[in-house]
Design an enzyme around this catalytic site. Structure first.
Site, PDB file in Angstrom:
ATOM      1  N   ASP A   1       0.884  -1.165   0.000  1.00  0.00           N
ATOM      2  CA  ASP A   1       0.000   0.000   0.000  1.00  0.00           C
ATOM      3  C   ASP A   1       0.918   1.210   0.000  1.00  0.00           C
ATOM      4  OD1 ASP A   1      -1.645   2.122   0.554  1.00  0.00           O
ATOM      5  OD2 ASP A   1      -2.268   1.417   2.532  1.00  0.00           O
TER       6      ASP A   1
ATOM      7  N   LYS B   1       3.080  11.292  -3.524  1.00  0.00           N
ATOM      8  CA  LYS B   1       2.005  10.609  -4.245  1.00  0.00           C
ATOM      9  C   LYS B   1       1.030  11.608  -4.868  1.00  0.00           C
ATOM     10  CE  LYS B   1      -1.457   7.010  -3.296  1.00  0.00           C
ATOM     11  NZ  LYS B   1      -2.009   6.186  -2.207  1.00  0.00           N
TER      12      LYS B   1
ATOM     13  N   GLU C   1      -7.238   0.800  -3.996  1.00  0.00           N
ATOM     14  CA  GLU C   1      -7.147   0.687  -2.538  1.00  0.00           C
ATOM     15  C   GLU C   1      -8.450   0.238  -1.881  1.00  0.00           C
ATOM     16  OE1 GLU C   1      -5.376   4.447  -1.510  1.00  0.00           O
ATOM     17  OE2 GLU C   1      -3.503   3.876  -2.480  1.00  0.00           O
TER      18      GLU C   1
ATOM     19  N   ASP D   1     -12.722   5.352   2.031  1.00  0.00           N
ATOM     20  CA  ASP D   1     -11.283   5.409   2.309  1.00  0.00           C
ATOM     21  C   ASP D   1     -10.811   6.861   2.264  1.00  0.00           C
ATOM     22  OD1 ASP D   1      -8.544   5.296   2.371  1.00  0.00           O
ATOM     23  OD2 ASP D   1      -8.316   3.873   0.723  1.00  0.00           O
TER      24      ASP D   1
HETATM   25  N1  LIG Z   1      -6.067   9.406  15.062  1.00  0.00           N
HETATM   26  C1  LIG Z   1      -6.157  10.161  13.981  1.00  0.00           C
HETATM   27  N2  LIG Z   1      -7.072  11.146  13.879  1.00  0.00           N
HETATM   28  C2  LIG Z   1      -7.165  11.911  12.784  1.00  0.00           C
HETATM   29  N3  LIG Z   1      -6.380  11.765  11.723  1.00  0.00           N
HETATM   30  C3  LIG Z   1      -5.473  10.773  11.733  1.00  0.00           C
HETATM   31  C4  LIG Z   1      -5.295   9.938  12.852  1.00  0.00           C
HETATM   32  N4  LIG Z   1      -4.316   9.067  12.563  1.00  0.00           N
HETATM   33  C5  LIG Z   1      -3.870   9.358  11.331  1.00  0.00           C
HETATM   34  N5  LIG Z   1      -4.563  10.377  10.825  1.00  0.00           N
HETATM   35  C6  LIG Z   1      -4.401  11.015   9.521  1.00  0.00           C
HETATM   36  O1  LIG Z   1      -4.583  10.072   8.479  1.00  0.00           O
HETATM   37  C7  LIG Z   1      -3.743  10.382   7.409  1.00  0.00           C
HETATM   38  C8  LIG Z   1      -2.937   9.192   7.030  1.00  0.00           C
HETATM   39  O2  LIG Z   1      -3.788   8.160   6.731  1.00  0.00           O
HETATM   40  P1  LIG Z   1      -3.327   6.941   5.933  1.00  0.00           P
HETATM   41  O3  LIG Z   1      -2.070   6.441   6.448  1.00  0.00           O
HETATM   42  O4  LIG Z   1      -4.444   6.030   5.812  1.00  0.00           O
HETATM   43  O5  LIG Z   1      -3.060   7.639   4.537  1.00  0.00           O
HETATM   44  P2  LIG Z   1      -2.283   7.075   3.320  1.00  0.00           P
HETATM   45  O6  LIG Z   1      -2.715   5.693   3.078  1.00  0.00           O
HETATM   46  O7  LIG Z   1      -0.847   7.309   3.533  1.00  0.00           O
HETATM   47  O8  LIG Z   1      -2.765   8.042   2.167  1.00  0.00           O
HETATM   48  P3  LIG Z   1      -3.619   7.758   0.882  1.00  0.00           P
HETATM   49  O9  LIG Z   1      -4.354   6.511   1.138  1.00  0.00           O
HETATM   50  O10 LIG Z   1      -4.475   8.937   0.748  1.00  0.00           O
HETATM   51  O11 LIG Z   1      -2.615   7.676  -0.192  1.00  0.00           O
HETATM   52  C9  LIG Z   1      -2.845  11.499   7.854  1.00  0.00           C
HETATM   53  O12 LIG Z   1      -3.308  12.716   7.309  1.00  0.00           O
HETATM   54  C10 LIG Z   1      -2.996  11.473   9.350  1.00  0.00           C
HETATM   55  O13 LIG Z   1      -2.855  12.773   9.885  1.00  0.00           O
HETATM   56 MG   LIG Z   2      -4.310   4.789   2.102  1.00  0.00          MG
END
Ligand SMILES: Nc1ncnc2c1ncn2[C@@H]1O[C@H](COP(=O)(O)OP(=O)(O)OP(=O)(O)O)[C@@H](O)[C@H]1O
Ligand SMILES: [Mg+2]
Lengths: 605, 511
Positions: free
Chosen positions: A8, A70, A171, A193
């Protein structure tokens, strides 16, 4: 059997998983974390830093630290998304040759797929560490609403990382796969998502191990980064400017600190009602004194700042549910941002049901990718994914209009042909502009590529017929061909133009990466040896005084002591140097000395 | 019924001739028998006689048979081949056909009719082509046509005669053996779908029953996807099947996508396929109906042919015989004129008869007059004279017979006596005679039904005679007609309430 890992590749965090003995597992990195920040930096001495280390040094090295790369994937230099990014990120975005955008770190310019490949590489190493095998194949996920250019760019990133990307999957689909894997499910499931950079909504029908995507939509520029942005730009920066008449945006380091603080506060507010933001010495005023930033953010304020973003996701959900035309039985929340109470509330209200709790929002996507990878390797597939193309696909026709050939939510793979005619008398060539999007105005859609079909017969307008055929394969990647029905002459492209990288460039990058990988691997071996040597060295030093005591006085003893001192000296030099061979010899000598010492202590002492 | 009825006649080839010693004057002859008698020349065979008689075969044979019984005619068995007389149980009323000219080439006469070359047996016509959209409502046809191949409804279902999915489709054997990782079943399905896409409706394409049920549809589509989705063949060598698998899957998804987004298409398509199937079944039914009808028609024509054949043969024989008879007559006519001779002979017999009558020789007179009548049937005078004389003649004859019977009875030759009496009452059924003979038959236990008949004749002639009724009752009782016996005795008791014999008889009856 060959292993296929699932990656991922997230905006904020990346995650890798593998199926072992029929069970998908997420693999932890060296630091013991199951997700790795999608951050890449180049250190002062030109070293590549990835993941947690890169994130930790971001504040001090903001200009050479890339995050959220990304969001730049497959985007054109002049696109609004890139404009926004240029204004908000501390690193430098420059224009590439192919109208794409590139990133300047220290004295080198990197393509976006290259940056991503560094992250993929890291994930690959995590998997290799875990399995002890060389990993060469991967399924990589992309947001469902990624267009063809973005998918192509992701595939390129995989190739640069030396991975055979066997399949690109969406995803939310991957999340559904992980949810439905290994159990009897006969349901219509909505996957919501909201990650760091993108928002996706997919509605799937799951039955008999078949996962059919009914409809999918999203926004590739709507995610946690934007929530953070609201906190920074619409609140922290504004307030600070009002109080101190200073624009914090001008200072890259300050901006990076604000970014970290804003995200931290946002996450805290998912459980707490208010969060302290305390940034001492945020900026110097030129003189000796510096200004501090100290603020309290409440959950209400955060919600007020971001409610429109959440509403945007709900609007997209509404359209998608209608498109799917089937009542939703279950809602899955995926992505870190779905931990935010406002998001959860609005989703619950919209779907009229409590979202399911049995998926891990950060890991489920990688798990799904691994499941798909292992399914592809099986003879009798346990699961089968029927995915759709998220966006309509077509060409530009006269009047600048967009003529759709393949509609959004058409199951892939698919192909469609349509016959067009010339519009001018004696027109001997046509330019085919391949577009993706939902706008009827061609220019408002994403341009995937263009090509020219020449050598048409000179004839009155409308007389020459050209068949344009579109094909989307199982990865969702598009190829287009145009054929003059009269002469049979054909022109075809696999739409790669805007991924920005030529085949040669990719090859070159692959080679470089290979070198780097060798470097990393020898480095690691060297470090391990150094560690061994250091351990043996300190052990010898530890018992040296006692041995000296016991042996002192005799000729033999003095000689042995002198020799041991020599070994220690050489070892110290070797440990400080970078010579593998010297280290090896030193290690061996140290071990021999240590054994001898131990023998002396046992016999005499 | 078999030919046993006419067993006295022998075979078709046998020749009947008049019994030269028969007494024609006393013979009982109806018009048929009399006519047949005149046709006999001792040369023509039974079949010839029947053929020229102009009568229904059965009637002619019956008349001839009666003549033999009356001993007026004798049968001379043919030498050589003899075909037993046997006629069908339910005789066809064979209409007397116009004489048909015999065919030029002289066919073998005994050629069996049933083996004549007939028309070929009808073949069930195969319903193996119906135009596209066959049986579909106009409105739907227009609408669906506009959808191109997504709306295409082939004219008939693929699976026609209860065959398996592939029906008569011929697989390319070499293709089935090409090296690749697909199983034979997969190859078959691929080759089949690839080759027949245009002839299959969407339901058939997915190998499912036509239905409006979305779950069913999806299940079938999922099954189809598992078979054809590219992932199924990931890392497998699909050889030359690769392209086909792809195009099949693409077609399938296109259909599925259209069906799951376009409600109207789904509805109309289902309706069209159902209408088409019904029309196809109708066409099959009609073909079967036509087949049955053709079978019936042919059978009818065959039957007509048989009848015609039979008639033609009969006619041919008839005309041949006619010719022969005509030749005979012509030969005879050269000697004398038979018509005049007859009239003359009739006149002579008549004169004889009248003389005998005057001489009170009534029986002889009746015989002479009958002969006169036979020779000149149209002479009314002869008939009247005969009628006048025959009554007297019968009475006298009856008396003679009675007396003869009485003589026999008196010397205890009971059977001869009864025969004679019966002859007598046949000529003149006087009640006293009848009762006498009936009583005698009852006591001797001879032909009781005849006895009952006679007792009835007597009783009918003299209904108030208790004795007669009592006798009738007894006879009825003896033959077991108890109900009839009871009624008769009841009537007798009304006439003579005190008669002990009647009461006794009734008691006996009750037991
Ligand atoms: N407890 C929380 N409350 C609010 N926001 C959160 C929390 N934990 C993580 N995040 C937010 O979630 C986001 C990251 O999520 P995630 O890791 O799912 O994204 P990603 O998979 O990297 O991105 P994408 O799927 O969009 O490419 C960040 O912006 C982070 O600040
Ligand atoms: Mg993601």
């Amino acid at each position: 059997m060959e292993r296929i890992i699932g990656i991922d590749l997230g905006t904020t965090n990346s995650c890798v998983a593998i199926v072992e003995g029929g069970t998908p597992v997420v693999l932890a990195n060296k630091g013991g974390y199951k997700t790795t920040p999608s951050v890449v930096a180049i250190s002062e001495n030109g070293k590549r830093l990835v993941g947690h280390i890169a994130k930790r040094q971001a504040v001090t090295n903001a200009a050479n630290t890339v995050y959220a790369a990304k969001r730049l994937m497959g985007r054109r230099w002049d696109s609004p998304a890139v404009r926004t990014m240029i204004e908000t990120v501390p690193y430098t975005i420059v224009k590439g040759q192919g109208d794409d955008c590139r990133i300047k770190l220290r004295d080198r310019i990197y393509s976006v797929p290259e940056i991503s490949s560094i992250i993929l590489q890291e994930m690959r190493l995590v998997a290799e560490e875990y399995t002890g095998e060389k990993i060469e194949k991967a399924v990589i996920t992309v947001p469902a609403y990624f267009n063809d250019s973005q998918r192509q760019a992701t595939k390129d990133a995989g190739r640069i990382a030396g991975l055979d990307v066997v399949r690109i999957i969406n995803e939310p689909t991957a999340a559904a796969l992980a949810y439905g894997y290994g159990r009897e499910v006969d349901k219509t499931v909505a996957v919501y998502d909201l990650g760091g950079g993108t928002f996706d909504i997919s509605i799937l029908r799951i039955a008999d191990g078949v996962f059919e995507v009914l409809a999918t939509a999203g926004d590739t520029f709507l995610g946690g980064e934007d929530f953070d942005g609201r906190i920074i730009m619409d609140w922290l920066v504004l307030e600070f400017a009002r109080d101190n008449q200073i624009d914090l945006r001008k200072d890259k380091m300050a901006l990076q600190r604000l970014r970290d603080a804003a995200e931290k506060a946002k996450c805290e507010l998912s459980t707490a009602r208010e969060a302290e933001i305390n940034l001492p010495f945020i900026i110097s005023t030129g003189g000796a004194d510096a200004l501090h930033l100290q603020k309290t953010l409440t959950r209400e304020k955060l919600e007020e700042l971001t409610v429109d973003l959440v509403e945007r996701t709900i609007k997209i959900c509404k359209k998608t549910v209608e498109e799917a035309g089937e009542p939703v039985d279950e809602v899955l929340l995926v992505g870190g941002m779905t931990r935010m109470p406002l998001v959860q509330r609005r989703v619950r209200e919209f779907f009229g049901r409590q979202p399911g709790k049995n998926v891990h929002p950060d890991e489920v996507v990688a798990l799904g990718a691994a499941i798909q990878g292992s399914a592809l390797m099986q003879d009798q597939q346990q699961v089968l994914l029927l995915d759709v193309t998220p966006m309509s696909l077509g060409i530009m026709i006269v009047g600048g209009l967009f003529s759709v050939l393949i509609h959004a939510n058409t199951t892939v793979p698919t192909s469609k042909a349509h016959i067009f005619t010339t519009v001018r008398d004696n027109q001997t060539s046509v330019k085919i502009l391949v577009l993706q999007g939902e706008h009827e105005q061609a220019s408002k859609n994403d341009l995937l590529g263009e090509f020219i079909l020449t050598g048409l017969r000179a004839a009155p307008a409308g007389e020459v017929e050209i068949e344009v055929a579109f094909d989307i394969n199982a990865d969702g990647i598009v190829s287009v061909s145009a054929r003059d029905l009269e002469t049979g002459q054909e022109q075809a492209i696999t739409v790669t133009a805007t991924s920005g990288l030529s085949e040669d460039e990719i090859k070159k990058m692959m080679a470089e990466n290979q070198e780097y990988l060798v470097d990393v691997r020898t480095n690691e071996a060297l470090e391990r040896k150094r560690l061994d040597a250091r351990r043996a060295h300190s052990e010898v030093e530890r018992i040296f005084p006692r041995v000296r005591e016991l042996l002192a006085g005799s000729d033999f003893g003095d000689d042995a002591i002198r020799k041991a001192e020599g070994v220690l000296n050489r070892a110290r030099k070797a440990i400080d140097g970078n010579d593998m061979e010297a280290l090896q010899t030193a290690s061996e000598a140290l071990t021999r000395t240590l054994n001898m010492f131990k023998g002396v202590v046992e016999k005499i002492g | 019924m078999s030919g046993a009825e006419f067993s006295k006649l022998g075979a078709w080839e046998d020749r009947p001739r008049r019994n030269p010693s028969a007494d024609l004057t006393t013979a009982q002859l109806d018009s048929r028998r009399a006519f047949l008698l005149t046709r006999l020349d001792g040369v023509a065979s039974i079949s010839d006689i029947v053929a020229i008689s102009g009568m229904i075969e059965r009637d002619a044979l019956a008349a001839l048979s009666a003549l033999v019984e009356q001993d007026l005619v004798q049968i001379v068995p043919a030498t050589g081949r003899r075909t037993p007389i046997a006629i069908e149980a339910a005789p066809m009323p064979v209409a007397v056909a116009e004489p048909v000219a015999p065919p030029e080439d002289d066919e073998e006469e005994d050629e069996p009719l049933s083996e004549r070359p007939g028309e070929p047996a009808p073949v069930m016509e195969r319903v193996d082509f119906l135009p596209d959209f066959h049986g579909v409502a106009r409105d739907d046809v227009h609408w669906l046509r506009a959808k191109g191949d997504l709306g295409h409804v082939p004219g008939m279902p693929w699976q026609r005669l209860g065959t398996d999915r592939y029906g008569k489709f011929e697989f390319d054997r070499r293709a089935l053996l090409r090296p690749c990782d697909l199983t034979v079943a997969q190859r078959r399905e691929v080759l089949f779908l690839e080759a027949n896409a245009g002839q299959l409706d969407h339901f058939e394409y997915f190998n499912m029953e036509p239905t409006a049920d979305r779950t069913e549809w999806r299940r079938a589509y999922f099954r189809f996807s598992r078979q054809f989705h590219p992932d199924t063949f990931f890392r497998k060598n699909t050889g030359e099947f690769g392209g086909m698998v792809e195009s099949i899957y693409r077609r399938g998804t296109r259909i599925h996508d259209a069906f799951s987004t376009d409600q109207e298409l789904r509805d109309r398509y289902l309706r069209a396929v159902q209408a088409r199937d019904a029309a196809y079944r109708g066409a099959l039914e009609a073909a079967r109906e036509r087949y049955e009808q053709a079978k019936r028609d042919i059978e009818a024509r065959r039957e007509a042919q048989r009848v015609a054949d039979r008639q033609r043969v009969a006619a041919r024989r008839k005309s041949a015989l006619r010719e022969r008879l005509a030749n005979n007559t012509r030969a005879r006519r050269e000697v004398h004129n038979p018509a005049n001779e007859r009239v003359e002979r009739a006149q002579r017999f008549y004169e004889d008869g009248m003389q005998q009558y005057r001489d009170e020789k009534f029986i002889e007179a009746a015989a002479s007059l009958q002969l006169a009548m036979t020779y000149d049937p149209r002479n009314e005078a002869y008939r009247q004279a005969y009628e006048k004389v025959s009554e007297r003649a019968h009475a006298i004859k009856a008396d003679q017979l009675w007396k003869f019977g009485y003589m026999q009875e008196s010397v205890a030759r009971i059977d001869e006596a009864i025969d004679s009496y019966l002859e007598a009452v046949k000529l003149s059924p006087r009640p006293s005679y009848c009762v006498h003979v009936a009583e005698m038959m009852l006591s001797m236990d001879r032909d009781l039904h005849r006895a009952a008949e006679l007792a009835r004749i007597a009783s009918d002639a003299d209904p108030r005679n208790v004795e007669y009724l009592l006798l009738l009752g007894k006879i009825y009782e003896r033959v077991g007609l108890t109900v009839k016996a009871a009624t008769v005795l009841e009537r007798a008791l009304k006439l003579a309430p005190k008669d002990e014999r009647i009461k006794k008889a009734q008691k006996g009856l009750k037991r």
